[in-house]
Design an enzyme around this catalytic site. Structure first.
Site, PDB file in Angstrom:
ATOM      1  N   GLY A  48      -8.573  -5.397   7.925  1.00 55.88           N
ATOM      2  CA  GLY A  48      -8.036  -4.024   7.863  1.00 55.88           C
ATOM      3  C   GLY A  48      -9.024  -2.914   8.148  1.00 55.88           C
ATOM      4  N   GLU A 102     -13.912  -0.632   2.950  1.00 54.80           N
ATOM      5  CA  GLU A 102     -12.534  -1.138   2.873  1.00 54.80           C
ATOM      6  C   GLU A 102     -11.579  -0.180   3.574  1.00 54.80           C
ATOM      7  OE1 GLU A 102     -10.407  -3.267   2.522  1.00 54.80           O
ATOM      8  OE2 GLU A 102     -10.443  -4.380   0.657  1.00 54.80           O
ATOM      9  N   ASP A 103     -10.419  -0.691   3.950  1.00 56.53           N
ATOM     10  CA  ASP A 103      -9.393   0.182   4.506  1.00 56.53           C
ATOM     11  C   ASP A 103      -8.645   0.921   3.391  1.00 56.53           C
ATOM     12  OD1 ASP A 103      -8.275  -2.199   3.571  1.00 56.53           O
ATOM     13  OD2 ASP A 103      -6.989  -2.530   5.310  1.00 56.53           O
ATOM     14  N   ASP A 106      -5.391  -0.589  -3.278  1.00 56.92           N
ATOM     15  CA  ASP A 106      -4.013  -0.524  -3.765  1.00 56.92           C
ATOM     16  C   ASP A 106      -3.996  -0.886  -5.261  1.00 56.92           C
ATOM     17  OD1 ASP A 106      -1.273  -0.725  -4.092  1.00 56.92           O
ATOM     18  OD2 ASP A 106      -0.982  -2.358  -2.691  1.00 56.92           O
ATOM     19  N   LYS A 135      -4.591   4.341  -2.996  1.00 57.24           N
ATOM     20  CA  LYS A 135      -3.245   4.508  -3.580  1.00 57.24           C
ATOM     21  C   LYS A 135      -3.455   4.572  -5.090  1.00 57.24           C
ATOM     22  CE  LYS A 135      -0.487   1.708  -0.363  1.00 57.24           C
ATOM     23  NZ  LYS A 135       0.481   0.593  -0.260  1.00 57.24           N
ATOM     24  N   ASP A 163      -2.142  -3.323   8.789  1.00 55.86           N
ATOM     25  CA  ASP A 163      -1.064  -4.073   9.420  1.00 55.86           C
ATOM     26  C   ASP A 163       0.156  -4.231   8.524  1.00 55.86           C
ATOM     27  OD1 ASP A 163      -2.396  -5.950   7.584  1.00 55.86           O
ATOM     28  OD2 ASP A 163      -1.036  -7.430   8.474  1.00 55.86           O
ATOM     29  N   ARG A 169      -1.971  -2.902  13.939  1.00 62.01           N
ATOM     30  CA  ARG A 169      -3.366  -2.524  13.656  1.00 62.01           C
ATOM     31  C   ARG A 169      -3.922  -1.596  14.734  1.00 62.01           C
ATOM     32  NH1 ARG A 169      -5.219  -5.760   9.453  1.00 62.01           N
ATOM     33  NH2 ARG A 169      -4.532  -7.927   9.420  1.00 62.01           N
TER      34      ARG A 169
HETATM   35  P1  IMP Z   1      -5.427  -4.543  -3.474  1.00 62.21           P
HETATM   36  O1  IMP Z   1      -6.221  -5.766  -3.803  1.00 62.21           O
HETATM   37  O2  IMP Z   1      -4.052  -4.582  -4.079  1.00 62.21           O
HETATM   38  O3  IMP Z   1      -6.134  -3.256  -3.829  1.00 62.21           O
HETATM   39  O4  IMP Z   1      -5.126  -4.574  -1.941  1.00 62.21           O
HETATM   40  C1  IMP Z   1      -6.048  -4.339  -1.013  1.00 62.21           C
HETATM   41  C2  IMP Z   1      -5.590  -4.862   0.345  1.00 62.21           C
HETATM   42  O5  IMP Z   1      -4.167  -4.900   0.502  1.00 62.21           O
HETATM   43  C3  IMP Z   1      -6.088  -3.930   1.403  1.00 62.21           C
HETATM   44  O6  IMP Z   1      -7.393  -4.252   1.794  1.00 62.21           O
HETATM   45  C4  IMP Z   1      -5.058  -4.110   2.499  1.00 62.21           C
HETATM   46  O7  IMP Z   1      -5.438  -5.181   3.335  1.00 62.21           O
HETATM   47  C5  IMP Z   1      -3.777  -4.450   1.782  1.00 62.21           C
HETATM   48  N1  IMP Z   1      -2.879  -3.276   1.650  1.00 62.21           N
HETATM   49  C6  IMP Z   1      -2.616  -2.559   0.528  1.00 62.21           C
HETATM   50  N2  IMP Z   1      -1.780  -1.539   0.770  1.00 62.21           N
HETATM   51  C7  IMP Z   1      -1.515  -1.583   2.096  1.00 62.21           C
HETATM   52  C8  IMP Z   1      -0.717  -0.762   2.962  1.00 62.21           C
HETATM   53  O8  IMP Z   1      -0.083   0.239   2.602  1.00 62.21           O
HETATM   54  N3  IMP Z   1      -0.692  -1.139   4.278  1.00 62.21           N
HETATM   55  C9  IMP Z   1      -1.374  -2.217   4.751  1.00 62.21           C
HETATM   56  N4  IMP Z   1      -2.135  -2.996   3.978  1.00 62.21           N
HETATM   57  C10 IMP Z   1      -2.208  -2.695   2.654  1.00 62.21           C
HETATM   58 MG    MG Z   2      -8.475  -4.550   3.369  1.00 58.80          MG
END
Ligand code: IMP
Ligand code: MG
Length: 178
Positions: A48, A102-103, A106, A135, A163, A169
């Protein structure tokens, strides 16, 4: 309807120009924080953050080393909460100044995992977590990027590296699927 058929349903949330301005602002924060002399190791969290990473590092003024890792915790748009190390082959980063790029943060599960893993393995001189998107309202773990670009609320976004099921992407802007 499959992912590609949804392309028409994508609404522009953040333009390519707005993204470039923000990336430059984040790079300036790093330039100020670390100066121009000391070496900085930046870790790209694939897939990402690949586009953000390549734009960001080209705005940095200090000597850099670039590393790449890949972890996954996602099945389509639903998090599994389980982190799998798909690619994790880092040199010894002891005594290094490290920036994880990181992108998006969440739930925070990936960020917490990476911070803990890299701290435990290397006890680096310093560790900074940068994410282009945050987020804040969907966080499950109390972890926060040291530097972030946009707080986008509870939307599922695509483009600029992010994605949906592997698609979108390459969009130059950030879109969301309603
Ligand atoms: P986390 O572990 O829940 O914080 O998720 C992190 C990963 O989930 C990110 O690095 C993204 O690859 C993916 N992700 C979370 N939200 C989104 C979104 O809105 N669009 C695309 N990928 C997301
Ligand atoms: Mg990511």
């Amino acid at each position: 309807m499959n992912a590609l058929e949804q392309t028409n349903e994508i609404k522009v949330l953040i333009s390519a120009q707005e993204i470039q301005k923000k990336v430059w602002e984040i790079a300036e924060k790093l330039n100020e924080k670390y100066g121009t002399n000391e070496e900085l190791t930046l870790i790209c969290v694939l897939s990402g953050s690949v586009i953000f990473f390549s734009d960001l590092v080209r705005c940095l003024k200090m000597p850099t080393k670039l590393e790449f890792i890949k972890v996954s915790s996602y099945e389509n748009s639903l998090t599994t909460g389980i982190i799998k190390e798909v690619l994790f082959n880092l040199p010894n980063l002891k005594e290094k100044d490290i920036v994880i790029v990181e992108d998006i943060v969440d739930t925070g599960i990936t960020a917490k995992y990476l911070i803990d893993r890299i701290t435990k393995d290397f006890h680096p001189k310093s560790l900074c977590f940068v994410s282009l998107f945050d987020k804040k309202c969907t966080r499950k773990i109390d972890v926060h990027p040291d530097i972030y670009g946009f707080d986008i609320g509870n939307k599922f976004i695509v483009g600029y590296g992010l994605d949906y099921d592997g698609y979108y992407r390459n969009l130059p802007y950030i879109g969301y699927i309603e």
